[in-house]
Design a protein around this motif. Structure first.
Motif, PDB file in Angstrom:
ATOM      1  N   MET A 261      48.371  33.175  39.762  1.00  0.00           N
ATOM      2  CA  MET A 261      47.496  32.667  40.768  1.00  0.00           C
ATOM      3  C   MET A 261      46.442  31.773  40.169  1.00  0.00           C
ATOM      4  SD  MET A 261      45.676  35.319  37.938  1.00  0.00           S
ATOM      5  CE  MET A 261      44.174  34.693  37.772  1.00  0.00           C
ATOM      6  N   THR A 262      45.168  30.894  40.353  1.00  0.00           N
ATOM      7  CA  THR A 262      44.666  29.902  40.302  1.00  0.00           C
ATOM      8  C   THR A 262      43.172  30.360  40.213  1.00  0.00           C
ATOM      9  OG1 THR A 262      43.930  29.502  42.699  1.00  0.00           O
ATOM     10  CG2 THR A 262      46.365  28.596  41.828  1.00  0.00           C
ATOM     11  N   ARG A 263      42.311  29.932  39.836  1.00  0.00           N
ATOM     12  CA  ARG A 263      41.159  29.824  39.341  1.00  0.00           C
ATOM     13  C   ARG A 263      40.560  29.584  40.479  1.00  0.00           C
ATOM     14  NH1 ARG A 263      40.490  25.161  35.075  1.00  0.00           N
ATOM     15  NH2 ARG A 263      40.838  27.150  32.845  1.00  0.00           N
ATOM     16  N   LYS A 264      41.287  29.368  41.752  1.00  0.00           N
ATOM     17  CA  LYS A 264      40.701  28.821  43.316  1.00  0.00           C
ATOM     18  C   LYS A 264      40.742  30.352  43.777  1.00  0.00           C
ATOM     19  CE  LYS A 264      41.239  27.163  47.609  1.00  0.00           C
ATOM     20  NZ  LYS A 264      41.944  25.337  48.387  1.00  0.00           N
ATOM     21  N   ASP A 265      41.615  31.213  43.050  1.00  0.00           N
ATOM     22  CA  ASP A 265      42.340  32.951  43.798  1.00  0.00           C
ATOM     23  C   ASP A 265      40.629  33.226  43.306  1.00  0.00           C
ATOM     24  OD1 ASP A 265      44.519  32.277  45.243  1.00  0.00           O
ATOM     25  OD2 ASP A 265      45.409  32.735  42.938  1.00  0.00           O
ATOM     26  N   TYR A 266      39.773  32.981  42.313  1.00  0.00           N
ATOM     27  CA  TYR A 266      38.265  33.701  42.129  1.00  0.00           C
ATOM     28  C   TYR A 266      37.149  33.277  43.219  1.00  0.00           C
ATOM     29  CZ  TYR A 266      34.998  36.352  39.462  1.00  0.00           C
ATOM     30  OH  TYR A 266      34.230  36.966  38.560  1.00  0.00           O
ATOM     31  N   GLU A 267      37.460  32.363  43.939  1.00  0.00           N
ATOM     32  CA  GLU A 267      36.269  32.056  44.631  1.00  0.00           C
ATOM     33  C   GLU A 267      36.723  32.678  46.459  1.00  0.00           C
ATOM     34  OE1 GLU A 267      36.777  27.511  44.869  1.00  0.00           O
ATOM     35  OE2 GLU A 267      36.200  27.799  43.155  1.00  0.00           O
ATOM     36  N   GLU A 268      37.970  32.679  46.425  1.00  0.00           N
ATOM     37  CA  GLU A 268      38.914  33.507  47.401  1.00  0.00           C
ATOM     38  C   GLU A 268      38.868  34.780  47.182  1.00  0.00           C
ATOM     39  OE1 GLU A 268      42.476  31.121  49.049  1.00  0.00           O
ATOM     40  OE2 GLU A 268      41.693  29.389  48.552  1.00  0.00           O
ATOM     41  N   PHE A 269      39.206  35.583  47.028  1.00  0.00           N
ATOM     42  CA  PHE A 269      39.293  36.529  46.863  1.00  0.00           C
ATOM     43  C   PHE A 269      38.284  38.043  46.265  1.00  0.00           C
ATOM     44  CE2 PHE A 269      43.500  35.663  47.342  1.00  0.00           C
ATOM     45  CZ  PHE A 269      43.832  36.057  47.802  1.00  0.00           C
ATOM     46  N   ASP A 270      37.833  38.642  47.318  1.00  0.00           N
ATOM     47  CA  ASP A 270      36.712  39.888  45.955  1.00  0.00           C
ATOM     48  C   ASP A 270      36.827  40.403  45.310  1.00  0.00           C
ATOM     49  OD1 ASP A 270      35.130  39.434  48.300  1.00  0.00           O
ATOM     50  OD2 ASP A 270      36.646  39.959  50.390  1.00  0.00           O
ATOM     51  N   TYR A 271      38.143  41.345  45.219  1.00  0.00           N
ATOM     52  CA  TYR A 271      38.577  41.596  44.485  1.00  0.00           C
ATOM     53  C   TYR A 271      39.842  41.534  43.671  1.00  0.00           C
ATOM     54  CZ  TYR A 271      35.505  45.539  45.850  1.00  0.00           C
ATOM     55  OH  TYR A 271      34.566  46.320  46.462  1.00  0.00           O
ATOM     56  N   LEU A 272      40.460  41.427  42.061  1.00  0.00           N
ATOM     57  CA  LEU A 272      40.982  40.837  41.614  1.00  0.00           C
ATOM     58  C   LEU A 272      42.280  41.920  40.963  1.00  0.00           C
ATOM     59  CD1 LEU A 272      39.284  38.150  41.630  1.00  0.00           C
ATOM     60  CD2 LEU A 272      41.495  36.711  40.640  1.00  0.00           C
TER      61      LEU A 272
END
Length: 159
Positions: A79-90
């Motif tokens: 996972m990357t920090r960019k995933d936080y921006e792209e996904f609504d739920y982690l």
């Protein structure tokens, strides 16, 4: 979060050749059966890069096949920090994942959750990489995904 046309979910474990494909593929199967697949998309990633590029573990493939759930051609990734921006739920499998996610990124929008929180039981899901028990992991993941999908159906305003 406002109104959306597609909910994006990232399932997270330590490494992604064994655990997250469970969540991702079980969720997709449940969504298809509940006629929800056109409203949601999911992926999986790990907090570690130790399995990067590896295919889904054979034990996971075998159990999903046994349950009639397609496995796809997932390759492990970190996972990357960019995933936080792209996904609504982690969504993490266990508390260790949540701690690692929080080390990688901040969670100001409260997107990071433990899967079984949605089933009313914030316990960890055992990783079959260590336990060898793919049946128990499947049952826990299915329970969590069913509860999470019900949560989305009841709480996400989609048009």
């Amino acid at each position: 979060r406002g109104y959306a046309t597609m909910i994006k979910v990232l399932f997270i474990a330590t490494a992604t050749s064994v655990a997250p494909p469970w969540q991702n593929n079980v969720m997709k199967d449940l969504e298809k059966k509940r006629n929800w697949s056109h409203l949601s998309t999911s992926d999986s990633a790990g907090t570690s890069n130790e399995e990067d590029g590896n295919p889904v573990h054979y034990g996971t493939q075998n159990k999903l096949r046994e349950e009639g759930i397609p496995c796809g051609n997932h390759r492990a990734r970190q996972m990357t920090r960019k995933d936080y921006e792209e996904f609504d739920y982690l969504i993490g499998m266990e508390q260790w994942n949540i701690r690692n996610i929080n080390r990688i990124m901040k969670d100001p929008e409260h997107k990071v959750h433990l899967l079984l929180e949605y089933a009313g039981d914030a316990r960890d899901i055992a990783d079959p990489w260590y336990t060898g028990n793919f049946d128990v992991t499947y049952e826990d993941v299915k329970e969590g995904c069913e509860a999470f999908l019900q949560y989305l159906i009841e709480n996400e305003p989609l048009y």
